[in-house]
Design a protein around this motif. Structure first.
Motif, short mmCIF file in Angstrom:
data_model
loop_
_atom_site.label_atom_id
_atom_site.label_comp_id
_atom_site.label_asym_id
_atom_site.label_seq_id
_atom_site.Cartn_x
_atom_site.Cartn_y
_atom_site.Cartn_z
N VAL A 111 1.19 -0.81 -0.58
CA VAL A 111 -0.23 0.03 0.06
C VAL A 111 0.83 1.21 0.48
CG1 VAL A 111 -1.38 1.25 1.66
CG2 VAL A 111 -2.04 -0.85 0.77
N VAL A 112 1.54 0.93 0.81
CA VAL A 112 3.11 2.59 0.43
C VAL A 112 2.88 1.98 -0.87
CG1 VAL A 112 4.41 3.57 2.16
CG2 VAL A 112 3.15 2.33 3.43
N LYS A 113 4.67 1.64 -0.76
CA LYS A 113 4.72 1.07 -2.08
C LYS A 113 4.04 2.07 -3.33
CE LYS A 113 7.01 -0.96 -5.29
NZ LYS A 113 7.99 -2.74 -6.00
N GLY A 114 2.45 2.22 -3.17
CA GLY A 114 1.53 2.37 -4.04
C GLY A 114 1.31 3.49 -3.81
N MET A 115 1.50 4.95 -3.09
CA MET A 115 1.95 5.42 -2.52
C MET A 115 2.90 6.47 -3.07
SD MET A 115 -1.15 5.93 -0.25
CE MET A 115 -3.02 4.95 0.12
N LEU A 116 3.97 5.65 -3.28
CA LEU A 116 5.91 7.16 -3.47
C LEU A 116 5.17 7.04 -4.80
CD1 LEU A 116 7.47 5.29 -0.99
CD2 LEU A 116 6.70 7.32 -1.01
N PRO A 117 6.57 7.93 -6.05
CA PRO A 117 6.78 7.79 -6.68
C PRO A 117 6.83 7.35 -7.48
CG PRO A 117 7.82 9.34 -5.35
CD PRO A 117 6.95 8.89 -4.26
N LYS A 118 6.88 6.99 -8.74
CA LYS A 118 7.38 5.49 -9.20
C LYS A 118 8.56 5.51 -9.99
CE LYS A 118 3.13 4.22 -8.90
NZ LYS A 118 2.30 4.77 -7.93
N ASN A 119 9.80 5.80 -9.09
CA ASN A 119 11.56 5.74 -9.67
C ASN A 119 12.22 5.57 -9.15
OD1 ASN A 119 11.31 7.19 -7.52
ND2 ASN A 119 10.61 10.13 -8.54
N ARG A 120 13.27 5.79 -8.84
CA ARG A 120 14.74 5.06 -8.32
C ARG A 120 14.56 5.74 -7.11
NH1 ARG A 120 19.50 5.93 -11.66
NH2 ARG A 120 18.37 8.61 -12.18
N LEU A 121 13.94 6.36 -6.65
CA LEU A 121 14.23 7.97 -5.02
C LEU A 121 13.19 6.72 -4.30
CD1 LEU A 121 14.49 9.93 -3.66
CD2 LEU A 121 12.62 10.81 -4.02
N ALA A 122 11.78 6.49 -4.52
CA ALA A 122 10.99 5.37 -4.28
C ALA A 122 11.49 4.23 -3.44
CB ALA A 122 9.59 5.57 -4.61
N ASP A 123 12.44 3.84 -4.53
CA ASP A 123 12.95 2.25 -3.95
C ASP A 123 13.86 2.92 -2.92
OD1 ASP A 123 11.53 1.14 -5.70
OD2 ASP A 123 13.79 1.45 -7.27
N GLN A 124 14.69 3.72 -2.90
CA GLN A 124 15.26 4.50 -1.39
C GLN A 124 14.52 4.78 -0.26
OE1 GLN A 124 17.54 7.82 -3.09
NE2 GLN A 124 18.29 7.92 -0.94
N LEU A 125 13.52 5.35 -0.75
CA LEU A 125 12.60 5.47 0.92
C LEU A 125 11.57 4.76 1.27
CD1 LEU A 125 10.56 9.07 -0.88
CD2 LEU A 125 12.26 8.53 0.60
N LEU A 126 11.96 3.36 0.57
CA LEU A 126 10.74 2.58 0.70
C LEU A 126 12.39 1.66 1.53
CD1 LEU A 126 8.95 0.44 -2.13
CD2 LEU A 126 7.96 1.19 0.25
N GLY A 127 13.33 1.67 1.59
CA GLY A 127 14.11 1.12 2.36
C GLY A 127 14.00 1.59 4.00
N HIS A 128 13.83 2.73 3.88
CA HIS A 128 13.38 3.42 5.34
C HIS A 128 12.51 3.25 6.09
CE1 HIS A 128 16.96 5.83 4.37
NE2 HIS A 128 16.42 6.41 3.72
N LEU A 129 11.74 2.19 5.77
CA LEU A 129 10.47 2.01 6.28
C LEU A 129 10.49 0.41 6.29
CD1 LEU A 129 7.25 2.09 6.35
CD2 LEU A 129 7.04 1.14 4.46
N TYR A 130 10.15 0.08 8.18
CA TYR A 130 10.17 -0.85 9.21
C TYR A 130 9.20 -1.51 9.58
CZ TYR A 130 15.15 0.60 9.00
OH TYR A 130 16.48 0.85 8.16
N ILE A 131 8.35 -2.23 8.98
CA ILE A 131 7.08 -3.04 9.64
C ILE A 131 7.30 -4.67 10.46
CG2 ILE A 131 4.56 -3.60 9.15
CD1 ILE A 131 5.60 -1.86 6.04
#
Length: 153
Positions: A111-131
């Motif tokens: 769900v969070v990935k779908g709400m981030l931009p679709k680029n290389r920055l989003a992959d980097q941002l998802l690395g800062h998410l801990y669930i």
């Protein structure tokens, strides 16, 4: 002579101040939680937000297995994926995804990935998410601050 001169301040990797925050997902609606967490990851709540820079916080989500979906979305919402082979379209409902191992992690991350931009920055941002599905996490050394996600727009 112009006495008012404003300069646009653009954040970069060295000037960004990243924090660690803990979000409790108990009884939170999944989509609303996901959009607020995506904004936290991007840094949109900060005054020095810069779109092309990772200026967001590190977000720890606890109790991810206690999120809510309204209506019949647990059984009627369908997530599609494609294996790459002919006839390889697969579908998954949130209820089936939650019943799998690490299902809460996978559902919230999707769900969070779908709400981030679709680029290389989003992959980097998802690395800062801990669930984490439970209420315990292993990031006490970072001294995260607990925030109430309902106070954010």
């Amino acid at each position: 002579m112009n006495t008012l001169s404003y300069k646009t301040i653009s954040a970069n990797k060295e000037t960004v101040k990243k924090e660690w925050v803990v979000v409790d997902a108990t009884d939170q609606v999944l989509g609303r939680l996901g959009s607020k967490v995506a904004k936290l990851l991007r840094g949109k709540y900060k005054p020095n937000f810069t779109p092309h820079v990772d200026c967001g916080d590190n977000v720890i989500i606890i109790n991810a297995d206690k999120v809510k979906l309204t209506g019949k979305k647990w059984t009627e919402r369908v997530y599609l994926r494609y294996t790459g082979y002919p006839g390889g379209q697969r579908e998954m409902t949130p209820a089936r995804l939650m019943s799998r191992p690490n299902g809460a992690d996978k559902l919230v991350r999707k769900v969070v990935k779908g709400m981030l931009p679709k680029n290389r920055l989003a992959d980097q941002l998802l690395g800062h998410l801990y669930i984490y599905a439970g209420s315990e996490h292993k990031h006490e050394a970072q001294q995260p601050k607990v925030i109430d996600i309902n106070l954010y727009k």
